[in-house]
Motif scaffolding. Structure first.
Motif, PDB file in Angstrom:
ATOM      1  N   THR A 159       4.676  -3.139   3.800  1.00 23.65           N
ATOM      2  CA  THR A 159       4.635  -2.139   4.786  1.00 23.65           C
ATOM      3  C   THR A 159       4.684  -2.631   6.127  1.00 23.65           C
ATOM      4  O   THR A 159       4.671  -1.924   7.278  1.00 23.65           O
ATOM      5  CB  THR A 159       3.311  -1.598   4.772  1.00 23.65           C
ATOM      6  N   ASP A 160       5.299  -3.813   6.349  1.00 20.91           N
ATOM      7  CA  ASP A 160       5.367  -4.479   7.720  1.00 20.91           C
ATOM      8  C   ASP A 160       6.219  -3.473   8.719  1.00 20.91           C
ATOM      9  O   ASP A 160       5.785  -3.336  10.008  1.00 20.91           O
ATOM     10  CB  ASP A 160       6.059  -6.081   7.866  1.00 20.91           C
ATOM     11  N   ASP A 161       7.307  -2.929   8.310  1.00 18.28           N
ATOM     12  CA  ASP A 161       8.303  -2.326   9.355  1.00 18.28           C
ATOM     13  C   ASP A 161       8.374  -0.916   8.622  1.00 18.28           C
ATOM     14  O   ASP A 161       9.329  -0.190   9.109  1.00 18.28           O
ATOM     15  CB  ASP A 161       9.658  -2.768   9.261  1.00 18.28           C
ATOM     16  N   ALA A 162       7.199  -0.147   8.170  1.00 16.22           N
ATOM     17  CA  ALA A 162       7.406   0.944   7.443  1.00 16.22           C
ATOM     18  C   ALA A 162       6.740   2.125   8.440  1.00 16.22           C
ATOM     19  O   ALA A 162       5.692   1.862   8.965  1.00 16.22           O
ATOM     20  CB  ALA A 162       6.543   0.992   6.159  1.00 16.22           C
ATOM     21  N   ASP A 163       7.623   3.133   8.394  1.00 18.95           N
ATOM     22  CA  ASP A 163       6.841   4.379   9.145  1.00 18.95           C
ATOM     23  C   ASP A 163       6.125   5.125   8.068  1.00 18.95           C
ATOM     24  O   ASP A 163       5.312   5.950   8.562  1.00 18.95           O
ATOM     25  CB  ASP A 163       7.785   5.239   9.938  1.00 18.95           C
ATOM     26  N   THR A 164       6.526   5.277   6.735  1.00 14.21           N
ATOM     27  CA  THR A 164       6.015   6.107   5.926  1.00 14.21           C
ATOM     28  C   THR A 164       5.540   5.285   4.632  1.00 14.21           C
ATOM     29  O   THR A 164       6.201   4.192   4.369  1.00 14.21           O
ATOM     30  CB  THR A 164       7.376   6.811   5.433  1.00 14.21           C
ATOM     31  N   VAL A 165       4.243   5.686   4.436  1.00  8.11           N
ATOM     32  CA  VAL A 165       3.717   4.797   3.175  1.00  8.11           C
ATOM     33  C   VAL A 165       3.332   5.714   1.965  1.00  8.11           C
ATOM     34  O   VAL A 165       2.931   6.866   2.469  1.00  8.11           O
ATOM     35  CB  VAL A 165       2.680   3.973   3.471  1.00  8.11           C
ATOM     36  N   PHE A 166       3.393   5.375   0.924  1.00  5.70           N
ATOM     37  CA  PHE A 166       2.721   6.206  -0.260  1.00  5.70           C
ATOM     38  C   PHE A 166       1.323   5.438  -0.450  1.00  5.70           C
ATOM     39  O   PHE A 166       0.992   4.562  -0.006  1.00  5.70           O
ATOM     40  CB  PHE A 166       3.639   5.827  -1.619  1.00  5.70           C
ATOM     41  N   VAL A 167       0.438   6.409  -0.805  1.00  8.83           N
ATOM     42  CA  VAL A 167      -0.901   5.976  -1.333  1.00  8.83           C
ATOM     43  C   VAL A 167      -1.335   6.301  -2.667  1.00  8.83           C
ATOM     44  O   VAL A 167      -1.129   7.458  -3.070  1.00  8.83           O
ATOM     45  CB  VAL A 167      -1.923   6.594  -0.278  1.00  8.83           C
ATOM     46  N   THR A 168      -1.572   5.358  -3.493  1.00  7.13           N
ATOM     47  CA  THR A 168      -1.974   5.554  -4.670  1.00  7.13           C
ATOM     48  C   THR A 168      -3.281   4.939  -5.060  1.00  7.13           C
ATOM     49  O   THR A 168      -3.836   3.976  -4.442  1.00  7.13           O
ATOM     50  CB  THR A 168      -0.753   4.763  -5.632  1.00  7.13           C
TER      51      THR A 168
ATOM     52  N   ARG B  29      14.172   0.744  -0.395  1.00  6.24           N
ATOM     53  CA  ARG B  29      14.496  -0.186   0.649  1.00  6.24           C
ATOM     54  C   ARG B  29      15.847  -0.914   0.572  1.00  6.24           C
ATOM     55  O   ARG B  29      16.583  -1.307   1.521  1.00  6.24           O
ATOM     56  CB  ARG B  29      13.331  -1.465   0.676  1.00  6.24           C
ATOM     57  N   GLU B  30      16.521  -0.855  -0.668  1.00  7.09           N
ATOM     58  CA  GLU B  30      17.782  -1.529  -0.972  1.00  7.09           C
ATOM     59  C   GLU B  30      18.776  -0.506  -0.300  1.00  7.09           C
ATOM     60  O   GLU B  30      19.786  -0.778  -0.061  1.00  7.09           O
ATOM     61  CB  GLU B  30      17.941  -1.823  -2.306  1.00  7.09           C
ATOM     62  N   ASN B  31      18.325   0.720  -0.303  1.00  9.56           N
ATOM     63  CA  ASN B  31      19.087   2.056   0.295  1.00  9.56           C
ATOM     64  C   ASN B  31      18.888   2.278   1.744  1.00  9.56           C
ATOM     65  O   ASN B  31      19.347   3.404   2.383  1.00  9.56           O
ATOM     66  CB  ASN B  31      19.100   3.138  -0.793  1.00  9.56           C
ATOM     67  N   GLY B  32      18.155   1.166   2.331  1.00  9.41           N
ATOM     68  CA  GLY B  32      18.075   1.380   3.789  1.00  9.41           C
ATOM     69  C   GLY B  32      16.881   2.245   4.241  1.00  9.41           C
ATOM     70  O   GLY B  32      16.588   2.428   5.515  1.00  9.41           O
ATOM     71  N   ILE B  33      15.880   2.583   3.332  1.00 15.50           N
ATOM     72  CA  ILE B  33      14.645   3.547   3.545  1.00 15.50           C
ATOM     73  C   ILE B  33      13.423   2.892   3.654  1.00 15.50           C
ATOM     74  O   ILE B  33      13.216   2.300   2.567  1.00 15.50           O
ATOM     75  CB  ILE B  33      14.592   4.782   2.794  1.00 15.50           C
ATOM     76  N   ASN B  34      13.137   2.116   4.783  1.00 14.88           N
ATOM     77  CA  ASN B  34      11.957   1.229   4.845  1.00 14.88           C
ATOM     78  C   ASN B  34      10.360   1.952   4.625  1.00 14.88           C
ATOM     79  O   ASN B  34       9.930   2.365   5.710  1.00 14.88           O
ATOM     80  CB  ASN B  34      11.842   0.701   6.043  1.00 14.88           C
ATOM     81  N   VAL B  35      10.023   2.198   3.255  1.00 14.42           N
ATOM     82  CA  VAL B  35       8.818   2.722   3.033  1.00 14.42           C
ATOM     83  C   VAL B  35       7.910   1.708   2.647  1.00 14.42           C
ATOM     84  O   VAL B  35       8.307   0.536   2.297  1.00 14.42           O
ATOM     85  CB  VAL B  35       9.049   3.786   2.114  1.00 14.42           C
ATOM     86  N   GLY B  36       6.559   1.794   2.480  1.00 13.18           N
ATOM     87  CA  GLY B  36       5.669   1.061   1.902  1.00 13.18           C
ATOM     88  C   GLY B  36       4.546   1.550   0.831  1.00 13.18           C
ATOM     89  O   GLY B  36       4.613   2.824   0.808  1.00 13.18           O
ATOM     90  N   LEU B  37       3.901   0.658   0.607  1.00 14.82           N
ATOM     91  CA  LEU B  37       2.600   1.639  -0.368  1.00 14.82           C
ATOM     92  C   LEU B  37       1.420   0.755   0.198  1.00 14.82           C
ATOM     93  O   LEU B  37       1.367  -0.416   0.413  1.00 14.82           O
ATOM     94  CB  LEU B  37       3.135   0.847  -1.868  1.00 14.82           C
ATOM     95  N   VAL B  38       0.148   1.717  -0.031  1.00 13.23           N
ATOM     96  CA  VAL B  38      -1.135   1.408   0.349  1.00 13.23           C
ATOM     97  C   VAL B  38      -1.796   1.871  -1.047  1.00 13.23           C
ATOM     98  O   VAL B  38      -1.738   2.953  -1.363  1.00 13.23           O
ATOM     99  CB  VAL B  38      -1.577   2.283   1.392  1.00 13.23           C
TER     100      VAL B  38
END
Length: 391
Positions: free
Chosen positions: A258-267, A283-292
């Motif tokens: 999540t360090d550089d993510a603007d958007t996160v999934f929550v599960t 992220r390999e496709n250049g979309i910096n998302v994360g997970l919480v």
């Protein structure tokens, strides 16, 4: 430290219960939890576990037997799922305010109708206000660890509340996964014999679960609520101690990339695995998302959720059940509620996915992201979206 081995996750839970040296197991079969109590019956019959194994005639009786055994000071365990949990429901609401430290595994399964045996969170969410501590696990190792921790948490005199460990039925319960068991000597050091504060005994009579007039009932509910919230620090303390023992530390809320993510999934629960895979691919496709990941659902970790989610622009909650007649899934509704007073408010989207075991592959997880981004461009979005819905 023990070696890594492969085992069905339900049996891992049984092995954890054995290592916890329970005194009483109340058992009634219902898919998909049955393998847990079946294996426990084998362990008792083979003399590997010295416990009373009570075969009851229903889940209502199972939880009633658990209340009785816990009240006399026995370390007590049972497991159930779905309609079985609903049949227990009346007694769940008695066990918690009576401060009985029972441990219950729920192999989460859909509530019928239509008749189904597959997984979602509708069973536990129908009982989310029963006053028990509730934990959701992601995989077999976590299920094993959390089962042992659950006894330690429940029996801590600063807590004395029952604990439900939720694992996704079939998705976890019936798969073989690797895990690293902890040696019995280490478990014994972490989880000493249960030393109850109060017990029912004919030589020293006490009253438990007495009738409460309106002049007292409000105070009992407030006392229960305070006790449940104050269990938070003890839970964190015990999870940290488990981490020092095993190298596996758990927290109420956990972040992934999540360090550089603007958007996160929550599960919550086993969804986290496929979402982590999707996060890596995106992220390999250049979309910096994360997970919480939300691990502790009751008491709800309000401060952790606010301090974590306030950092992001967009929060995409994935619920595994729909709160019928409400505005979406219960996890998203809870998160929207706690974020209402946050000083920084993300855009919160709710996606209902995986109902009754429907597969949710990585491309549908990525589709959740794109649906949210399209809605942001339009400047409006729905209260919730149902993933993969055929209309």
């Amino acid at each position: 430290m023990s070696n890594r081995i492969g085992m069905e996750v339900s049996l891992m839970v049984s092995e954890a219960v054995k290592q916890a040296k329970v005194d009483v197991i109340a058992a009634y079969p219902i898919t998909p939890q049955t393998h847990i109590v079946e294996h426990l019956s084998e362990l008792v019959a083979d003399g590997e576990l010295d416990a009373e194994y009570i075969c009851v005639e229903s889940e209502h009786s199972a939880m009633s037997a658990c209340c009785g055994s816990s009240a006399v000071g026995a370390r007590t365990y049972t497991a159930t799922a779905s309609q079985g949990l609903q049949l227990m429901s009346e007694v769940l609401y008695a066990a918690a305010p009576m401060r009985l430290p029972i441990v219950l595994t729920v192999a989460n399964r859909t509530l019928s109708a239509p008749l189904t045996i597959w997984n979602d969170h509708s069973d536990i969410m129908a009982n989310r206000d029963c006053g028990w501590i509730m934990v959701f696990v992601e995989d077999g190792q976590e299920d094993y660890d959390q089962t042992i921790c659950a006894f330690r948490i429940a029996e801590d005199r600063r807590v004395l509340l029952p604990v439900i460990v939720n694992m996704d039925g079939f998705i976890l319960s019936h798969v073989i996964e690797p895990y690293v068991p902890v040696g019995q000597e280490e478990v014994d050091g972490f989880l000493p014999p249960y030393d109850p504060l109060y017990t029912m005994h004919p030589d020293n009579p006490v009253t438990m679960g007495a009738f409460a007039m309106p002049e007292l009932f409000t105070e009992t509910k407030k006392a229960h609520e305070v006790a449940l919230h104050e269990s938070y620090n003890v839970i964190c303390e015990i999870w940290e101690e488990w981490g020092k023992l095993t190298g596996r530390t758990y927290t109420p809320v956990e972040e992934y990339r999540t360090d550089d993510a603007d958007t996160v999934f929550v599960t919550m629960g086993s969804f986290s695995g496929v979402v982590m895979e999707t996060v890596d691919e995106m992220r390999e496709n250049g979309i910096n998302v994360g997970l919480v990941k939300i691990r502790l659902f009751r008491p709800f970790p309000v401060d952790d959720v606010i301090s974590t989610l306030r950092k992001f622009k967009n929060v995409l909650v994935i619920d595994r059940t729909l709160s019928l007649g409400s505005i979406g899934g219960p996890l998203a509704v809870e998160i929207k509620s706690v974020m209402y007073n946050a000083d920084a408010k993300p855009n919160i989207f709710d996606f209902i996915a995986g109902l009754s075991g429907r597969d949710v592959p990585p491309d549908q997880i990525a589709g959740i992201y794109h649906t949210a981004m399209d809605a942001l461009k339009m400047g409006r979005w729905e209260n919730y979206y149902m993933v993969g819905l055929r209309e």
